[in-house]
Design an enzyme around this catalytic site. Sequence first.
Site, PDB file in Angstrom:
ATOM      1  N   LYS A 280     -66.357  16.077  22.768  1.00 15.01           N
ATOM      2  CA  LYS A 280     -65.661  15.893  21.297  1.00 15.01           C
ATOM      3  C   LYS A 280     -66.143  14.794  20.451  1.00 15.01           C
ATOM      4  O   LYS A 280     -66.225  13.694  21.319  1.00 15.01           O
ATOM      5  CB  LYS A 280     -64.287  16.044  21.420  1.00 15.01           C
ATOM      6  CG  LYS A 280     -63.968  16.569  20.158  1.00 15.01           C
ATOM      7  CD  LYS A 280     -62.509  16.667  20.364  1.00 15.01           C
ATOM      8  CE  LYS A 280     -61.566  16.930  19.183  1.00 15.01           C
ATOM      9  NZ  LYS A 280     -60.452  17.308  19.121  1.00 15.01           N
ATOM     10  N   GLU A 364     -45.694  25.159  19.669  1.00 12.63           N
ATOM     11  CA  GLU A 364     -44.396  24.759  19.295  1.00 12.63           C
ATOM     12  C   GLU A 364     -43.293  25.689  19.451  1.00 12.63           C
ATOM     13  O   GLU A 364     -41.940  25.325  19.518  1.00 12.63           O
ATOM     14  CB  GLU A 364     -44.891  25.064  17.437  1.00 12.63           C
ATOM     15  CG  GLU A 364     -45.335  23.988  17.259  1.00 12.63           C
ATOM     16  CD  GLU A 364     -47.592  24.095  17.175  1.00 12.63           C
ATOM     17  OE1 GLU A 364     -47.779  24.127  16.782  1.00 12.63           O
ATOM     18  OE2 GLU A 364     -47.385  25.591  17.548  1.00 12.63           O
ATOM     19  N   ARG A 392     -43.870  28.234  13.433  1.00 12.71           N
ATOM     20  CA  ARG A 392     -44.989  29.287  14.268  1.00 12.71           C
ATOM     21  C   ARG A 392     -43.521  29.600  15.347  1.00 12.71           C
ATOM     22  O   ARG A 392     -42.958  30.655  16.096  1.00 12.71           O
ATOM     23  CB  ARG A 392     -45.956  28.878  15.155  1.00 12.71           C
ATOM     24  CG  ARG A 392     -46.923  28.184  14.064  1.00 12.71           C
ATOM     25  CD  ARG A 392     -47.766  27.114  14.468  1.00 12.71           C
ATOM     26  NE  ARG A 392     -48.232  27.700  16.027  1.00 12.71           N
ATOM     27  CZ  ARG A 392     -49.480  28.109  16.558  1.00 12.71           C
ATOM     28  NH1 ARG A 392     -50.006  28.383  16.306  1.00 12.71           N
ATOM     29  NH2 ARG A 392     -49.518  28.449  18.028  1.00 12.71           N
TER      30      ARG A 392
END
Length: 614
Positions: A280, A364, A392
């Site tokens: 990343k 979540e 969610r």
Amino acid sequence: MIILDTIRSRDDLLALNDTQVALLCQELRRELVQTVSHTGGHLASNLGVVELSVALERVFDTSKDRLVFDVGHQSYVHKLLTGRREQFPTLRSFGGLSGFPKPSESDCDAFVAGHASSAVSTALGMARARTLQKQDYSVIALLGDGAMTGGLAYEGLNDAGESNEPLIVILNDNGMSIAPNVGGISEHLSQIRIRPGYFRLKKAYRTITGKIPGGKAVYRFTHAVKERWKKLVLGSTFFEEMGFDYYGPIDGHNVTQLEYMLRLAKGCARPVLLHVITQKGKGYAPAETNPDVFHGIGSFDPERGTPLEAHTPTFSDTFGQTLCELAAEEPRICAVTAAMIQGTGLRDFFSRFPERSFDVGIAEGHAVAMAGGLAKQGMLPVVAIYSTFLQRAYDMLLQDVAMQHLHVVFAVDRAGLVGEDGETHQGVFDVNYLRSVPGMQVLCPSNRAELRVMLRRAVLELDGPVAVRWPRGGDGAFSEVAEQPVLREGSDITMISYGTMINNVLAAAELLERQGVSAEVIKLESVKPVRMREIAASVRKTRRLLVAEDAICIGCAGKEILSQLRLIGLRVPTRLCNLGDRFIPHGKVPELQALYGLDAESLAKQAQEVLHEA
């Protein structure tokens, strides 16, 4: 930009030799840094998938083949290579390119993708549609390993592996989601990375059996023996246990190797998982050093990697500071978040109270259900989640918290219009879905001073499920703790709002005063319950009403206010100013407020229209 300037079509991309491809990757990284330094956006994740994106566009025709992102913030290079380079400077700007895949923007964008863990499910649906319709195209799901911390990813993988549908899942394993990955999946992927020789053995085995007369039968007969040997020597991956052919790990920054593996996977007639290792922030030192900071960043100096604007205190900062103070007083307080420690302001809390800090990954629903368990056993959990992501966990809000009236505090960050991230991230639904939860209380601070007071009250004084919601960024003009709901007295019209939208209403009242109109302004502390006494008294006096809120219209607070007034016989000319029944595109918040009639000028104009209706 020597090579990038020549890429007008996929044919141009295919015409490049290896040296030119390497140069193109360097140019793409420069383009990413230069553009995102002006527009802001998701930089580190896109720097990490440059070579992978180039390889994908060279092996597949994404105008026909279906490439589903998980999540879509890693799609910038895809956009640059699919005819949108000239528009790229408009990234995340009002009327410009979206920061996420958007089919209405290009045929090369297969599906909207703003949330995590859903790509395999979506891709499997596309693969099954292809089979049912007897069509011929490839389907690829590109997901980061952060998405693997979400349960929906496993539901999709489980079904896809058993389906036997030709489908390619690419696991972009950079060891990060937004913050470093947590949990068993991260550890498992780390173990897989140390076995780069396995694919060569697997390929050799298939080649040999393929050359034997009746090779398919031989392969089936010897497959069980091979699998037993492999498990004995190397162990198995759960991807293979789910039914995938597993290839990897693969160097995600080697275009030649990536193309070879993608072509191999393309030729398979069954589910395949390619495990790709990337870094990343690759190629830009500040992002390599601080990938979480450059995950989603505002404008910055591309030479130094430093923000152009000094950091100003935000609601998230105040939330984190206040929660630390409360936790120092009350040892039962704990914090739960879903891969958003820094974004929700919890970094100091996690540092000071590690034993009471729980980052569950991009999960979540699990976060809310676990908080229910914490609360049932006597702890005081505070669940910090962005408004758009809390959607969610709606089932868990109902079943695992509210139904048992458990005291869980929901710190709902990025509520209301959030701006440049667009449809998938606008926090314009939480007022409506939170108000639908029985027993839920929803507090709406208008500034950071009120947030401190309301958070303390929510955690230490109230019971049952409580949400405290606030927008992205910091304070507006109204910066005091309101002692009374009536902020401004008037006689011609009652104007009501909550949160930082109250600043626009106050500004509209000032504009009206210059026009000879006396507006009374009421600020709601809570949208559930709605305190009606002062509202009714004001409307009886002014005989006109305007309610402003940056939420969708269905189930908004304004409709309840109007309904309650009519129940007591107050029917007056009214204007409900909200976002209607729609998804809200990307753009700066002031631009969106003006577009949907929620800026001060528009509110003043609509108030005048109400006056003329009387």
